[in-house]
Design an enzyme around this catalytic site. Structure first.
Site, PDB file in Angstrom:
ATOM      1  N   HIS A 163      -0.349  -0.106  -4.133  1.00 25.96           N
ATOM      2  CA  HIS A 163      -1.991  -0.104  -4.081  1.00 25.96           C
ATOM      3  C   HIS A 163      -2.619  -1.000  -5.020  1.00 25.96           C
ATOM      4  O   HIS A 163      -2.273  -0.807  -6.252  1.00 25.96           O
ATOM      5  CB  HIS A 163      -2.425   1.294  -3.985  1.00 25.96           C
ATOM      6  CG  HIS A 163      -1.922   2.267  -2.918  1.00 25.96           C
ATOM      7  ND1 HIS A 163      -0.728   2.847  -3.143  1.00 25.96           N
ATOM      8  CD2 HIS A 163      -2.364   2.663  -1.803  1.00 25.96           C
ATOM      9  CE1 HIS A 163      -0.494   3.616  -2.185  1.00 25.96           C
ATOM     10  NE2 HIS A 163      -1.509   3.699  -1.116  1.00 25.96           N
ATOM     11  N   ASP A 179      -2.862   1.374  -8.055  1.00 23.05           N
ATOM     12  CA  ASP A 179      -1.748   1.556  -8.937  1.00 23.05           C
ATOM     13  C   ASP A 179      -1.475   0.686  -9.941  1.00 23.05           C
ATOM     14  O   ASP A 179      -0.878   1.011 -11.037  1.00 23.05           O
ATOM     15  CB  ASP A 179      -0.418   1.442  -7.980  1.00 23.05           C
ATOM     16  CG  ASP A 179      -0.522   2.290  -6.620  1.00 23.05           C
ATOM     17  OD1 ASP A 179      -1.266   3.332  -6.628  1.00 23.05           O
ATOM     18  OD2 ASP A 179       0.115   1.816  -5.729  1.00 23.05           O
TER      19      ASP A 179
HETATM   20  C1  XLS Z   1       0.131   9.342   2.106  1.00 21.29           C
HETATM   21  C2  XLS Z   1       0.542   7.911   2.705  1.00 21.29           C
HETATM   22  C3  XLS Z   1       0.346   6.953   1.492  1.00 21.29           C
HETATM   23  C4  XLS Z   1       0.712   5.712   2.055  1.00 21.29           C
HETATM   24  C5  XLS Z   1       0.081   4.342   1.523  1.00 21.29           C
HETATM   25  O1  XLS Z   1       0.635  10.149   2.632  1.00 21.29           O
HETATM   26  O2  XLS Z   1       2.054   8.025   2.900  1.00 21.29           O
HETATM   27  O3  XLS Z   1       1.501   7.058   0.569  1.00 21.29           O
HETATM   28  O4  XLS Z   1       1.842   5.177   2.537  1.00 21.29           O
HETATM   29  O5  XLS Z   1      -1.257   4.376   1.363  1.00 21.29           O
END
Ligand code: XLS
Ligand code: NI
Ligand code: NI
Length: 434
Positions: free
Chosen positions: A99, A102
């Site tokens: 993301h 991150d």
């Molecule tokens: C949260 C989600 C997140 C997505 C990406 O529960 O799994 O990690 O995979 O935003």
């Protein structure tokens, strides 16, 4: 270079008999499975957020992990990227996912956050020139910052919609620039806490328009990857609009996007929605929208999204069996959207969590492939529906009317005889392989 993983060797395949903790027993990238290299079947990805951005908190306590890259400067962000690529190299994972939040520190304005982001994306791009790890998908974090507390695209405030759209544009552009194979949208706060303050119909329309803009932007910039929605029923919101695969399909149909967008199915989310992982994969495949998977389980007693690494070969084999039936991954892959436990403090814990998970998936894939090649399950399935292969049955389905069918029932004098579904026999067959 960091010294974070010092003393940890690159992980190699040593076979099932090895007692070396730092080795694969089953994951052997070059081994051929049904005519395809194992690495190309599984297409593993490591997730930046859980492995490098998560401090170890839970609802009852804060940071437990101590990492040299924790901090919100660009220097920290670069050290974090260095460590991430060191882990990718140790594991030999072909892909990673991220993301925006991150990889870069939040700026004081949108423009500053964007500058930070683009600088780190360039830094990552340079690392990718010398390392083989590629980008499975990029995504935008539209749920952590307090501005998103009432949603992103579905926010009652148009300025939050605008901020979100501008953020997704930056993340799609970066994903494109880094050669990403997919772009993911997970709508963590695209839902509601209470219907008392929510205009559900309006919010759903906002989400639909937003997704149309995303698809439009994909074509504008010539991004060849796949746009994926990641369904989840709730958490953090009480009710999320992309509840499960069936709900997402209805949503895509509604906004004319069913040929443009596929799904990224997460094991834990499938269970939270009251399904099994393999159900969600099979349904997506049958609807033509299967894209990718997030391979992380929940604790079955905790009842929330604990994002643990997979540990059950039989369960994962069911998932890979459905993926093989669907013809395997195209642009998708197996992303470990998983985190170590908050007591797993050591750098080795992070590496070995992935090693174990990769081995679980490799064993599961091999079991699923053996059963698929054997063909008995598919033959039994085909036999069960064989009656539908007759011209009369086909014609009934294609052109029949209740009237014509009723006339045929009377003239043929049919008396359907129930047949065994053979469930236990098929379960026995399954258990010979997985
Ligand atoms: C949260 C989600 C997140 C997505 C990406 O529960 O799994 O990690 O995979 O935003
Ligand atoms: Ni996920
Ligand atoms: Ni999740």
């Amino acid at each position: 270079m960091t010294d974070f993983f010092d003393g940890i060797p690159a992980i190699c395949h040593e076979g099932p008999e090895s007692d070396n903790e730092f080795a694969f027993r089953h994951y052997n990238p070059d081994e051929m499975v049904m005519g395809r290299r194992m690495e190309d079947h599984l297409r593993f990805a490591a997730a930046w957020w859980h492995s490098f951005a998560w401090p170890g908190g839970d609802p009852f306590g804060g940071q437990t992990l101590d990492r040299p890259w924790f901090g919100d400067t660009m220097d920290h962000a670069r050290i974090k990227a260095d460590a991430a690529f060191e882990m990718f190299a140790i594991l030999g994972v072909p892909f990673f996912c991220f993301h925006d939040a991150d990889i870069r520190p939040e700026g004081r304005s949108f423009a500053e956050s964007l500058r930070n982001f683009e600088e780190i994306v360039d830094y990552i791009g340079r690392k990718m020139e010398t390392q083989r790890t590629r980008l499975l998908w990029g995504t935008a974090n539209l749920f952590s910052h307090r501005r998103f507390m009432a949603g992103a695209a579905t926010n009652p405030d148009p300025d939050v919609f605008a901020w979100s759209a501008a953020t997704v544009k930056a993340c799609m552009d970066a994903t494109h620039r880094l050669g990403g194979q997919n772009y993911v949208l997970w709508g963590g706060r695209e839902g509601y806490e209470t219907l008392l303050n929510t205009d559900l119909g309006r919010e759903r329309r906002q989400a639909g328009r937003f997704l149309q803009m995303v698809v439009d932007h994909k074509h504008r910039i010539g991004f060849q990857g796949t746009i994926l929605i990641e369904p989840k029923p709730q958490e953090p919101s009480k009710h999320q609009y992309d509840y499960d695969v069936a709900t997402v399909y209805g949503f895509l149909k509604d906004f004319g996007l069913e040929h443009e967008v596929k799904v990224n199915i997460e094991q834990g989310h499938a269970i939270l929605a009251g399904h099994s992982f393999e159900h969600e994969i099979a349904l997506a495949a049958s609807l033509g929208i299967f894209g990718s998977i997030d391979m992380n389980r929940n604790d079955y007693q905790s009842g929330w999204d604990t994002d643990q690494f997979p540990d059950s070969v039989p369960e994962m084999a069911r998932a890979y069996y459905e993926i093989l039936r669907a013809g395997g991954f195209a642009t998708g892959g197996t992303n470990f959207d998983a985190k170590i436990r908050r007591q797993s403090l050591d750098p080795a814990d992070l590496i070995l969590a992935h090693v174990g998970a990769m081995d679980v998936c490799a064993r599961a894939l091999k079991a699923a492939a053996a059963l698929f090649r054997d063909g008995a399950l598919e033959r039994a399935r085909a036999e069960r529906y064989a009656g539908w292969e007759t011209p009369a049955a086909k014609a009934m389905l294609d052109t029949g009317t209740l009237e014509s069918i009723s006339a045929s029932v009377l003239s043929r004098g049919i008396d359907p005889q129930p047949r065994s579904g053979r469930q236990e026999r098929l379960e026995n067959l399954w258990n010979r392989f997985a």
